[in-house]
Design an enzyme around this catalytic site. Sequence first.
Site, PDB file in Angstrom:
ATOM      1  N   CYS A 172      30.073  34.527  39.129  1.00  0.00           N
ATOM      2  CA  CYS A 172      28.895  33.868  39.669  1.00  0.00           C
ATOM      3  C   CYS A 172      28.511  32.744  38.726  1.00  0.00           C
ATOM      4  O   CYS A 172      28.930  32.717  37.580  1.00  0.00           O
ATOM      5  CB  CYS A 172      27.730  34.838  39.782  1.00  0.00           C
ATOM      6  SG  CYS A 172      28.131  36.347  40.639  1.00  0.00           S
ATOM      7  N   ARG A 194      33.518  29.032  40.749  1.00  0.00           N
ATOM      8  CA  ARG A 194      33.504  30.326  40.061  1.00  0.00           C
ATOM      9  C   ARG A 194      33.170  31.492  40.987  1.00  0.00           C
ATOM     10  O   ARG A 194      33.549  32.618  40.733  1.00  0.00           O
ATOM     11  CB  ARG A 194      32.461  30.296  38.939  1.00  0.00           C
ATOM     12  CG  ARG A 194      32.776  29.329  37.853  1.00  0.00           C
ATOM     13  CD  ARG A 194      31.742  29.417  36.779  1.00  0.00           C
ATOM     14  NE  ARG A 194      31.825  30.669  36.082  1.00  0.00           N
ATOM     15  CZ  ARG A 194      32.138  30.799  34.805  1.00  0.00           C
ATOM     16  NH1 ARG A 194      32.382  29.740  34.094  1.00  0.00           N
ATOM     17  NH2 ARG A 194      32.177  31.967  34.243  1.00  0.00           N
ATOM     18  N   TRP A 203      29.005  35.738  43.788  1.00  0.00           N
ATOM     19  CA  TRP A 203      30.251  36.386  44.240  1.00  0.00           C
ATOM     20  C   TRP A 203      29.902  37.868  44.264  1.00  0.00           C
ATOM     21  O   TRP A 203      29.688  38.469  43.225  1.00  0.00           O
ATOM     22  CB  TRP A 203      31.343  36.073  43.232  1.00  0.00           C
ATOM     23  CG  TRP A 203      32.734  36.424  43.619  1.00  0.00           C
ATOM     24  CD1 TRP A 203      33.536  35.716  44.468  1.00  0.00           C
ATOM     25  CD2 TRP A 203      33.526  37.515  43.137  1.00  0.00           C
ATOM     26  NE1 TRP A 203      34.774  36.319  44.535  1.00  0.00           N
ATOM     27  CE2 TRP A 203      34.798  37.416  43.733  1.00  0.00           C
ATOM     28  CE3 TRP A 203      33.287  38.573  42.255  1.00  0.00           C
ATOM     29  CZ2 TRP A 203      35.813  38.329  43.486  1.00  0.00           C
ATOM     30  CZ3 TRP A 203      34.314  39.479  42.023  1.00  0.00           C
ATOM     31  CH2 TRP A 203      35.552  39.346  42.635  1.00  0.00           C
ATOM     32  N   ASN A 230      24.282  37.054  36.328  1.00  0.00           N
ATOM     33  CA  ASN A 230      25.731  37.299  36.419  1.00  0.00           C
ATOM     34  C   ASN A 230      26.008  38.602  35.684  1.00  0.00           C
ATOM     35  O   ASN A 230      25.404  38.858  34.649  1.00  0.00           O
ATOM     36  CB  ASN A 230      26.524  36.199  35.708  1.00  0.00           C
ATOM     37  CG  ASN A 230      26.459  34.879  36.431  1.00  0.00           C
ATOM     38  OD1 ASN A 230      25.963  34.805  37.549  1.00  0.00           O
ATOM     39  ND2 ASN A 230      26.962  33.849  35.786  1.00  0.00           N
ATOM     40  N   GLY A 231      26.984  39.357  36.168  1.00  0.00           N
ATOM     41  CA  GLY A 231      27.336  40.600  35.472  1.00  0.00           C
ATOM     42  C   GLY A 231      26.997  41.802  36.330  1.00  0.00           C
ATOM     43  O   GLY A 231      26.688  41.672  37.519  1.00  0.00           O
ATOM     44  N   GLU A 276      55.004  35.008  38.037  1.00  0.00           N
ATOM     45  CA  GLU A 276      53.981  33.985  38.227  1.00  0.00           C
ATOM     46  C   GLU A 276      54.153  33.299  39.585  1.00  0.00           C
ATOM     47  O   GLU A 276      53.177  32.982  40.255  1.00  0.00           O
ATOM     48  CB  GLU A 276      54.027  32.980  37.066  1.00  0.00           C
ATOM     49  CG  GLU A 276      53.156  31.755  37.225  1.00  0.00           C
ATOM     50  CD  GLU A 276      51.660  32.041  37.364  1.00  0.00           C
ATOM     51  OE1 GLU A 276      51.228  33.195  37.180  1.00  0.00           O
ATOM     52  OE2 GLU A 276      50.920  31.097  37.691  1.00  0.00           O
ATOM     53  N   LYS A 319      51.224  33.200  42.343  1.00  0.00           N
ATOM     54  CA  LYS A 319      50.683  31.958  42.929  1.00  0.00           C
ATOM     55  C   LYS A 319      50.696  32.046  44.441  1.00  0.00           C
ATOM     56  O   LYS A 319      49.725  31.723  45.108  1.00  0.00           O
ATOM     57  CB  LYS A 319      51.533  30.776  42.520  1.00  0.00           C
ATOM     58  CG  LYS A 319      51.293  29.846  41.418  1.00  0.00           C
ATOM     59  CD  LYS A 319      50.008  29.332  40.975  1.00  0.00           C
ATOM     60  CE  LYS A 319      49.007  30.357  40.594  1.00  0.00           C
ATOM     61  NZ  LYS A 319      48.861  30.754  39.262  1.00  0.00           N
ATOM     62  N   GLU A 338      48.138  34.673  45.794  1.00  0.00           N
ATOM     63  CA  GLU A 338      46.748  34.252  45.554  1.00  0.00           C
ATOM     64  C   GLU A 338      46.256  33.245  46.586  1.00  0.00           C
ATOM     65  O   GLU A 338      45.146  33.353  47.081  1.00  0.00           O
ATOM     66  CB  GLU A 338      46.644  33.540  44.191  1.00  0.00           C
ATOM     67  CG  GLU A 338      46.416  34.400  43.000  1.00  0.00           C
ATOM     68  CD  GLU A 338      46.324  33.572  41.725  1.00  0.00           C
ATOM     69  OE1 GLU A 338      45.381  33.794  40.970  1.00  0.00           O
ATOM     70  OE2 GLU A 338      47.188  32.706  41.483  1.00  0.00           O
ATOM     71  N   HIS A 361      67.971  49.060  42.324  1.00  0.00           N
ATOM     72  CA  HIS A 361      67.397  50.377  42.047  1.00  0.00           C
ATOM     73  C   HIS A 361      66.211  50.682  42.961  1.00  0.00           C
ATOM     74  O   HIS A 361      65.381  51.521  42.630  1.00  0.00           O
ATOM     75  CB  HIS A 361      66.976  50.477  40.583  1.00  0.00           C
ATOM     76  CG  HIS A 361      68.137  50.365  39.636  1.00  0.00           C
ATOM     77  ND1 HIS A 361      69.159  51.281  39.603  1.00  0.00           N
ATOM     78  CD2 HIS A 361      68.447  49.425  38.722  1.00  0.00           C
ATOM     79  CE1 HIS A 361      70.048  50.916  38.694  1.00  0.00           C
ATOM     80  NE2 HIS A 361      69.643  49.791  38.147  1.00  0.00           N
ATOM     81  N   LYS A 376      37.388  32.243  39.727  1.00  0.00           N
ATOM     82  CA  LYS A 376      38.120  31.576  38.657  1.00  0.00           C
ATOM     83  C   LYS A 376      38.037  32.338  37.353  1.00  0.00           C
ATOM     84  O   LYS A 376      38.984  32.413  36.596  1.00  0.00           O
ATOM     85  CB  LYS A 376      37.551  30.165  38.489  1.00  0.00           C
ATOM     86  CG  LYS A 376      38.200  29.332  37.392  1.00  0.00           C
ATOM     87  CD  LYS A 376      39.611  28.979  37.771  1.00  0.00           C
ATOM     88  CE  LYS A 376      40.344  28.213  36.709  1.00  0.00           C
ATOM     89  NZ  LYS A 376      41.808  28.370  36.895  1.00  0.00           N
TER      90      LYS A 376
END
Length: 605
Positions: free
Chosen positions: A2, A27, A73, A99-100, A482, A486, A489, A505, A600
Site C-alpha cells: 500500500c 505499489r 492493496w 500500511n502493514g 526467472e 516473468k 506474473e 524424473h 511491487k
Amino acid sequence: MCGIVAYVGPKDAAPILLEGLQRLEYRGYDSAGLAVVNGKSLKMRKVKGRVADLAEAVPARFKGACGIGHTRWATHGVPSDVNAHPHLDGEGRIAVVHNGIIENADALRQRLEGEGVTFESETDTEVLCHLIARTVKETDSLDDAVRRALKSVVGTYGIAVVDAQRPGEIVVARNGSPIVLGIGEKEMFAASDVAALVRYTRQVVHLEDGELAVLRADGFHTFTSDARETAKEPFTVDWDTGHYDNGGYEHYLLKEISEQPDTVARTLRGRIDDRFHIAHLGGLNMDARETRSFRRVKIIGCGSAYYSGQIGAQLIEELARIPADAEPASEFRYRNPVVEPDTLYVAISQSGETYDTLAAVQELKRKGGRVLGIVNTVGSAIARECDGGLYLHAGPEVSVASTKAFTSTAVSFALLALHLARVRDLSPADGRRICEGLRRLPEQIEQILKLDEQIKTLAEKYAQAPSMMFVGRVRGYPVAREGAQKLKEISYVHAEAYPASELKHGPLALINPDMPTVAIVPDDELLDKNLTTLGEIRARSGRILMIGHRTADAADDCVVVPKNETELDPILLTIPLQLFAYHAAVALGRDVDRPRNLAKSVTVE
Ligand code: G6P
C-alpha cells in the site's frame, strides 16, 4: 505494497496528495482515499478503484493545507469504499492511513466493541484509529496519543495520522513498513516511498522501526516509542521525476527492459579495475584478509531477487570456488537458520523494503552474521540494516515485474564473485577475461533488444498455450526459473521451471503438443546434454522454443543471442525471456505493469 502520502504546508494538500498517490499506484491499487484538515474539521473521500477514480470523487473545493492519502492493496477485508483508507473514529476527529498488518486486531476490536465502539469497516486499521481517538482525549498531544496507542498494538505498520483539533500537524510512525519524511521550503511531506516525494523535494529522512515523527510546516521532530528524542541526518535522493515517467513507452515494463544497456553500464561504472583485473567495491567495508576468510556464501531474497541470487551463487562458486547457495528469504527466516561466523550472507532486494528479506537480515544480524546487501533503493531499510554492500544504480523500477533490477543484481554478483575470486585463486588472465566480458554486456544487450520483433511474433504464437515448461541445466536453470516467473506474473499463463536433467524424473509426463517448452541452451560444456533433452521432448510431440547461441534441428523456434564468457551468459539469456513474457502479456490483453494480486514491494509478512 500500500502507499502512504502526507503533506503539511501553505498549499492545498489534496492536489499534492493525489499526485503522490499516482506515483505510488504501482505499489498497491485496489482502492484509494485522502483526508484533509481545514479549520477544525476533517474532510475525507475514498473509493474502490484507481487514484484517477479518487481524483474524480474529490470536489474542486476541497480546502485544507494538511492531509494524508493512501492507496490500498487489500489484506483485511475485501477491496471496497468502506475498507479503503483513511479510517476515521466515530466522531470524525482522527483520520489514519496505514500500511502493514495489525496481528492482534481481532482482540483489540473485541475489546473496543465491549467498550461501546462501533466499527464501520472490516479493516485492522480502523482499530488503530479508535485506539488513538480514545487516547487523544486523555492527553493533550496527538504524538503522545499515537505513541501510547501503538503500545498495545502487535504487528507491522507505517501510519500517518491527523487530528481535526490540530490543523497543521501530522504524526507518522514506522514499525516494519517504510516511512520517509520529505523536507520542503516551509512545508513537510511524508510517504511510504520516495517516489511520492521527488517532485517536491530531494531532502529526505528515513524513520527507523519503532520511531515516530511529528510534522509541521516549519519542520519535524522524531522520537522513539519510549518518547526519547532522536537525531536524524537528512540525505539527498538522486532520483528525480524523470526516472518515474514512462518515457513515451506504452508500458513501464518495456521501458525498463529497454533501459538495460544503460542500467547495466551504471552498475559496472567505476567498479572494474583493468590493472589488476579486479572489482572495486568500496561499499563492502571489508579488507582483503576478511574477504579471504569466508568459507561459504549464503544468498537470500524473494521472488526475482531470489532467482538472481541463484545466478549469483553459481557465479561465486564457479569463479571464487566458495560453496554458495541461494534461498528464499521468506523460508530462511522461519527455519531458525544456523548462522556461521565464516559464512558471508548476501541479501538482495530491489526495493530494499521487502519485509521477509528485512526480517531475515535482522535475524542474521541478531545472531552475529555478516550481511552484505545488493539493493537498488539508496537508504532503504535493508541497505541500512546491512554491514555493507553494493547499490545497483539501476534507477527506480516501477513495473511490478522486475527486469532491470534483476540484470543489475546478476551483474553485481559477477562483480562480487570477481572480487572474492581474485583474493583467492582466480588468475589475472581469468580476471581479465571476466572484466572484458562484463564490459561487453551493455552492447550485447542492445543487440538482443533488436530481436524484439522476432520475439514478439514467437510470444504471440506461444501465448495461446494453456501451460508452458521452462528448462535449463546448471547455469541455465535460474534463467529458466526467472523466465517462468516473468511469464506467469504478467501473462497469467501457467509456467513451470525445471532443471533440464530432472525432466525425465517426472515432468516429462506433462509434455504434449499443448505444453510447449522454452529451453535455455547455452553453448557450454552441457550443450550435448541439453540437445539430448530437446530430443526427448520432441519425441513426446512437445513443441520447443530454444534460447541459446545457435539453432538446433530439434527446436521448432530458436532465439539466438550473442555469446559472452560462459559464466556471464545467464545474464544475457534472461533478456529474451523478459521480452517474451512482455509480448505474451500484451497479446493476452493483460495489465502488464500492474498484474492482478501482486504488488511491487511486499512490506507485510
Ligand atoms: C514482490 C514482487 C517481485 C519481487 C519481490 C522482491 O513479490 O512482486 O517482483 O521480485 O517482491 O522484491 P524486492 O524489492 O525485495 O526485490
